[in-house]
Each structure stands twice: as C-alpha cells, then as structure tokens.
Design a protein around this motif. Sequence first.
Motif, short mmCIF file in Angstrom:
data_model
loop_
_atom_site.label_atom_id
_atom_site.label_comp_id
_atom_site.label_asym_id
_atom_site.label_seq_id
_atom_site.Cartn_x
_atom_site.Cartn_y
_atom_site.Cartn_z
N GLN A 179 5.48 8.69 -4.20
CA GLN A 179 4.55 8.73 -5.31
C GLN A 179 3.11 8.93 -4.87
O GLN A 179 2.29 9.46 -5.61
N GLN A 180 2.78 8.51 -3.64
CA GLN A 180 1.42 8.69 -3.13
C GLN A 180 1.03 10.16 -3.11
O GLN A 180 -0.13 10.51 -3.24
N GLY A 181 2.04 11.03 -2.92
CA GLY A 181 1.78 12.46 -3.02
C GLY A 181 1.55 13.17 -1.71
O GLY A 181 1.61 14.40 -1.65
N ASP A 182 1.27 12.41 -0.62
CA ASP A 182 1.08 13.07 0.66
C ASP A 182 2.43 13.27 1.34
O ASP A 182 3.45 12.70 0.95
N LYS A 183 2.44 14.12 2.35
CA LYS A 183 3.69 14.45 3.04
C LYS A 183 4.19 13.26 3.83
O LYS A 183 3.44 12.64 4.59
N ARG A 184 5.47 12.92 3.67
CA ARG A 184 6.08 11.82 4.40
C ARG A 184 6.82 12.36 5.61
O ARG A 184 7.42 13.44 5.56
N PRO A 185 6.80 11.63 6.74
CA PRO A 185 7.51 12.10 7.93
C PRO A 185 8.99 12.32 7.66
O PRO A 185 9.62 11.53 6.94
N GLN A 186 9.54 13.37 8.24
CA GLN A 186 10.94 13.70 8.01
C GLN A 186 11.87 12.57 8.45
O GLN A 186 12.89 12.29 7.80
N VAL A 229 15.40 8.65 -2.23
CA VAL A 229 13.97 9.00 -2.30
C VAL A 229 13.60 9.12 -3.77
O VAL A 229 14.28 9.81 -4.54
N ILE A 230 12.53 8.42 -4.17
CA ILE A 230 12.12 8.43 -5.57
C ILE A 230 10.69 8.96 -5.70
O ILE A 230 9.90 8.87 -4.76
N ASN A 231 10.37 9.48 -6.88
CA ASN A 231 9.04 10.04 -7.15
C ASN A 231 8.14 9.10 -7.92
O ASN A 231 6.94 9.33 -8.02
N ASP A 232 8.73 8.04 -8.50
CA ASP A 232 7.97 7.09 -9.32
C ASP A 232 8.64 5.73 -9.16
O ASP A 232 9.88 5.63 -9.19
N ILE A 233 7.84 4.70 -9.02
CA ILE A 233 8.38 3.35 -8.79
C ILE A 233 9.31 2.89 -9.91
O ILE A 233 10.24 2.10 -9.69
N ALA A 272 0.83 -1.21 0.00
CA ALA A 272 0.00 0.00 0.00
C ALA A 272 0.86 1.26 0.00
O ALA A 272 1.73 1.44 0.85
N GLY A 273 0.63 2.12 -0.98
CA GLY A 273 1.39 3.36 -1.08
C GLY A 273 2.68 3.20 -1.86
O GLY A 273 3.25 4.19 -2.33
#
Length: 281
Positions: A236-243, A252-256, A12-13
Amino acid sequence: MKKNLAVVFDSAGTLLRMYRVAKETATGNFLEDIESTMLVAEKAGRALVVMHAEPHMLKNADPGTEIGKFIADNDLKIDISCSSGPVSPLEAMKIINKEKVAVKDVTDVLSVAYQHCPERYYMAAALIVDKETQLIPYVLSTAGKLYSNTSKTFELLQCRGIDTYIASGDTMRSLKGIAEKLRIPIKNVFDIATTEDKAKIVLDLKRKYNRVLMVGDGMNDIRALQVADIGIVTVQQGDKRPQKLLETADLVINDIIEVIDIVDSLNTADHMKEHGTAFYC
C-alpha cells in the motif's frame, strides 16, 4: 486451550503511510522517499539508531550542539532498531560521540518531513552508524499518518473477536498513540523489535493461538513472515518492494482492509467445519 486466531502488524508502511527523508552527512544532500532498512543493508556493520527524543526537544536545542552531547545532556536512551551485523548500543554511542554531527543536521530532516507530511500521526528522528568506518553516514526522519482503512480494519477485527498485536522497530513513544487510536492493549505492543525479535514474537504467539498471521511491508519483517502461519505483505505504501520479500509472502495485498477478507475466509472454513454456519458483524 488455544485461542483461534491472532494478527500481528508491523507499523511503519503497514499501518501508516510513511514519508522518509535522509541527509547524507558527507555531502549535505537530501534523499527523499528512502527505505531506511535498505540504507542499513547497503553495507555490513551498519545500524539504525533510534533516539528516544521528542522532536520539540531537538527543535528547542542549540543547533550547533553535537548530537552526542545532546543525548548525554538530556539523559536520552538510544536503541538499535535494525542492523546489518552485530552492533550494540554502546558501540553505536561511541561512534556518535566521536562524530561531529550536530542537532541542526537532525532538525534539517525533521523540517523536510514536517513539510511533506503536515497531517502526520507521528514523527521520529534516527541516525545510521557504520561500525566499519566509525562514521554516521546518514541522519533520518520519518513521518507517518494512518491509512484511510487502518481504523476500519481494526474495528472489524475487534468485532470478530480477533486479537491484534503490533511488532515494530519504532519506539513506544511513537507506538503508544497508534495503539490507543486503534484500541490495541499496550501489552500487545512490542517496540524496538528487530527482525529476529519479530520472528520470536510470532513464534511465542503460535503457542497461544491456532493460527498467527503476520502483516508487514519491509525486509525487517521477513523472518516473522516466514514463521507465521500466513505471511502477508502489503504494498500500500506504493514504492517498489524487494522481490525476495514478495516471494516470502503467502499473500500480497494492496490495501490493509484486505486482511478482513483473509480472516473471514479462514473463520468461515473453521465455522463451517465445526457448526455448519458462520456469522460476522
């Protein structure tokens, strides 16, 4: 002799774009686009309880039936997907049996999830129990569909001879269809994997492979990211990830699909070192 490389994915995510919704049982308010693991982490003694129930079973049940009775009548299994402290399934079941949460509370969130994610690949329902208050503060539903590049990513990994695995807090009921779609052997799929389970899976695989990559997107992946040879967080999910999660990652990637570039860079270096050339389909 060890194999060269394996990649472990959360579900998931990471493989799936998720829609998550929670219903606050005390107020009846709906919380959309929530992070279920963060709701668990808000207080010590909370646990995310997954029910091994097909959504149609809930929709066909008497909406007034208490959820504990529904679980008992259908001889359903429950599992703890993640927790903020030790909570056993037996302790969770005692809270569920005591509480007056009804089937309707669960079908309410399922309906919202269905409306927002009609092209879903799977749908699931869960509860959050609170060991300290002995309450069920939230009921939840999640729906997800594969990212547009998920299938392509796995095709390219398999073309390169890379072994792939899934380690997820989701149930096998949800993961089986994903594994079949992506052509992942079912023996390579680990369900109901907690934070520590995921770390152990990665450590066990490191005994078989020269390198193990872990790809995840949530705080429940953090230990596996730490013990992997390379920990990759996808946003990629687009929501803010914890620091803290982002700082744990090596990449850190933007697309799988970017996993392919990472794998190629590793394999190119290895092949050039051994053979002076490299080739990929």
